[in-house]
Enzyme design. Structure first.
Site, short mmCIF file in Angstrom:
data_model
loop_
_atom_site.label_atom_id
_atom_site.label_comp_id
_atom_site.label_asym_id
_atom_site.label_seq_id
_atom_site.Cartn_x
_atom_site.Cartn_y
_atom_site.Cartn_z
N ASP A 22 69.00 30.64 -8.32
CA ASP A 22 67.70 31.09 -7.94
C ASP A 22 66.82 29.79 -7.99
OD1 ASP A 22 65.88 32.81 -6.61
OD2 ASP A 22 65.10 33.76 -8.68
N GLY A 23 65.46 29.79 -6.87
CA GLY A 23 64.62 29.16 -7.03
C GLY A 23 64.31 27.89 -5.87
N HIS A 39 67.35 24.86 -0.12
CA HIS A 39 68.79 25.39 0.14
C HIS A 39 69.93 24.10 0.17
CE1 HIS A 39 67.22 29.24 0.16
NE2 HIS A 39 66.86 29.23 1.21
N GLU A 69 70.54 42.30 -0.05
CA GLU A 69 69.19 42.23 0.28
C GLU A 69 68.59 40.88 1.13
OE1 GLU A 69 70.62 43.01 -2.63
OE2 GLU A 69 70.21 45.30 -2.48
N ARG A 73 65.80 38.52 4.92
CA ARG A 73 65.10 37.36 5.08
C ARG A 73 64.79 37.04 6.66
NH1 ARG A 73 66.15 33.30 -0.04
NH2 ARG A 73 66.00 34.92 -1.64
N LEU A 133 90.33 25.76 -12.00
CA LEU A 133 88.99 26.69 -11.79
C LEU A 133 89.32 27.59 -10.76
CD1 LEU A 133 86.24 27.26 -12.72
CD2 LEU A 133 85.50 25.62 -11.12
N ARG A 196 65.55 39.06 -14.27
CA ARG A 196 66.01 40.04 -13.70
C ARG A 196 67.36 39.71 -13.25
NH1 ARG A 196 61.38 39.23 -10.25
NH2 ARG A 196 61.98 38.26 -8.68
C1 IPE Z 1 68.99 36.67 -6.09
O1 IPE Z 1 68.09 35.89 -5.74
C2 IPE Z 1 70.27 36.40 -5.03
C3 IPE Z 1 70.76 35.09 -4.93
C4 IPE Z 1 70.69 34.18 -5.84
C5 IPE Z 1 71.87 35.07 -3.91
P1 IPE Z 1 66.68 36.51 -4.90
O2 IPE Z 1 65.59 35.53 -4.84
O3 IPE Z 1 67.27 37.05 -3.73
O4 IPE Z 1 66.25 37.90 -5.84
P2 IPE Z 1 64.84 38.51 -6.07
O5 IPE Z 1 64.30 38.75 -4.82
O6 IPE Z 1 64.29 37.18 -6.81
O7 IPE Z 1 65.13 39.44 -7.17
C1 IPE Z 2 68.18 31.12 -4.33
O1 IPE Z 2 66.85 30.68 -4.04
C2 IPE Z 2 68.98 31.21 -3.04
C3 IPE Z 2 69.09 32.28 -2.17
C4 IPE Z 2 68.83 33.40 -2.78
C5 IPE Z 2 69.93 32.35 -1.27
P1 IPE Z 2 65.81 31.39 -3.35
O2 IPE Z 2 65.92 31.25 -1.75
O3 IPE Z 2 65.69 32.78 -3.66
O4 IPE Z 2 64.66 30.65 -3.75
P2 IPE Z 2 62.99 31.15 -4.20
O5 IPE Z 2 63.40 32.17 -5.53
O6 IPE Z 2 62.40 31.77 -3.03
O7 IPE Z 2 62.24 29.94 -4.96
MG MG Z 3 64.66 33.85 -5.32
#
Ligand code: IPE
Ligand code: IPE
Ligand code: MG
Length: 241
Positions: A22-23, A39, A69, A73, A133, A196
């Site tokens: 995430d992030g 990404h 979910e 996007r 792996l 979470r």
């Molecule tokens: C969780 O991250 C899904 C993936 C890493 C693929 P999200 O960014 O979609 O989750 P929320 O919306 O913060 O819960």
């Molecule tokens: C995780 O990063 C990648 C995916 C969920 C596909 P995010 O796209 O959720 O990035 P943030 O959480 O919005 O920073």
């Molecule tokens: Mg995210």
């Protein structure tokens, strides 16, 4: 300088590490770029962390790449993510083979664009005899989708007389999940500071050790993984006993 890698006890490795990557979006935004740039840089972390896990002998690495979910996007972001997926899978297949890594996928793969599904299956096929792996991509995955699907299949089998109700136990339920051949994660990592689970492996993480870091996914590299493993090795797992 001693590194986290040096501190790892190879005899007590987690067998299965799962990561909520995430992030990416925030990482890009902080640098004044579009989320897609995040990404793209996240792919470099995927490559590094996969290699890091393979190098020390981790058996399973599951990466949450796209959730059910996430289909909600903006279309241009979904398209970019799918394109990145196709591109990466195709480009990385030789490296996976070189490193003896086999690719697997969990999730509702029928929802993937045709081209992505094809490339994914091709890579799974071409890496299936590798013995190192197991890299598991969670794509169009959510735990509630998986459990719902399992319940449908269990009830179908009961109606068709292939299964009786008193056979239902932990093990049987696990065998109807998409992770059926995969051991439960020992360690679950989430990057970017969110505390979470976001619908990931709800059944399978019953006794996983949870590790949260503020590092955004594009900054999470080999030593970050090794640091998480060191943290894991300092914990006492009791399993309720
Ligand atoms: C969780 O991250 C899904 C993936 C890493 C693929 P999200 O960014 O979609 O989750 P929320 O919306 O913060 O819960
Ligand atoms: C995780 O990063 C990648 C995916 C969920 C596909 P995010 O796209 O959720 O990035 P943030 O959480 O919005 O920073
Ligand atoms: Mg995210």
């Amino acid at each position: 300088m001693s590194t986290f890698k040096d501190k790892i006890d190879i005899s007590r490795l987690p067998k299965h590490i799962a990561i909520i990557m995430d992030g990416n979006g925030r990482w890009a935004k902080e640098r004044g770029y579009d989320r897609i740039y995040g990404h793209q840089n996240g792919v470099i972390s995927v490559r590094e962390v996969t290699e890091a896990a393979a190098e020390i002998g981790i058996e399973y690495l599951t990466l949450y790449a796209f959730s059910t979910e996430n289909w909600g996007r903006p279309q241009h972001e979904v398209d970019a993510l799918m394109e990145l997926l196709i591109d990466t899978i195709e480009k990385e297949t030789p490296t996976l083979n070189k490193n003896n890594i086999s690719l697997m996928a969990i999730g509702d793969l029928s929802r993937l664009p045709l081209e992505a599904g094809k490339k994914l299956n091709k890579c799974i096929d071409q890496t299936s005899s590798n013995t190192g792996l197991n890299l598991v991509l969670a794509l169009s995955y959510s735990s509630r989708w998986e459990i719902t699907n399992a319940l449908k299949n269990i009830s179908t089998d009961i109606i068709q007389g292939k299964l009786s109700q008193n056979q239902i136990n932990d093990e049987l339920i696990a065998s109807y999940l998409t992770t059926k051949s995969i051991p439960d994660p020992d360690l679950l990592i989430r990057t970017s500071g969110e505390l979470r689970i976001s619908n990931f492996l709800l059944w399978q993480i019953a006794y996983s050790e949870l590790y949260f870091t503020n590092t955004h996914w594009p900054d999470f590299r080999k030593e970050s993984l090794y640091e998480a493993i060191c943290d894991f090795q300092n914990r006492e797992r009791r399993f309720g006993k």
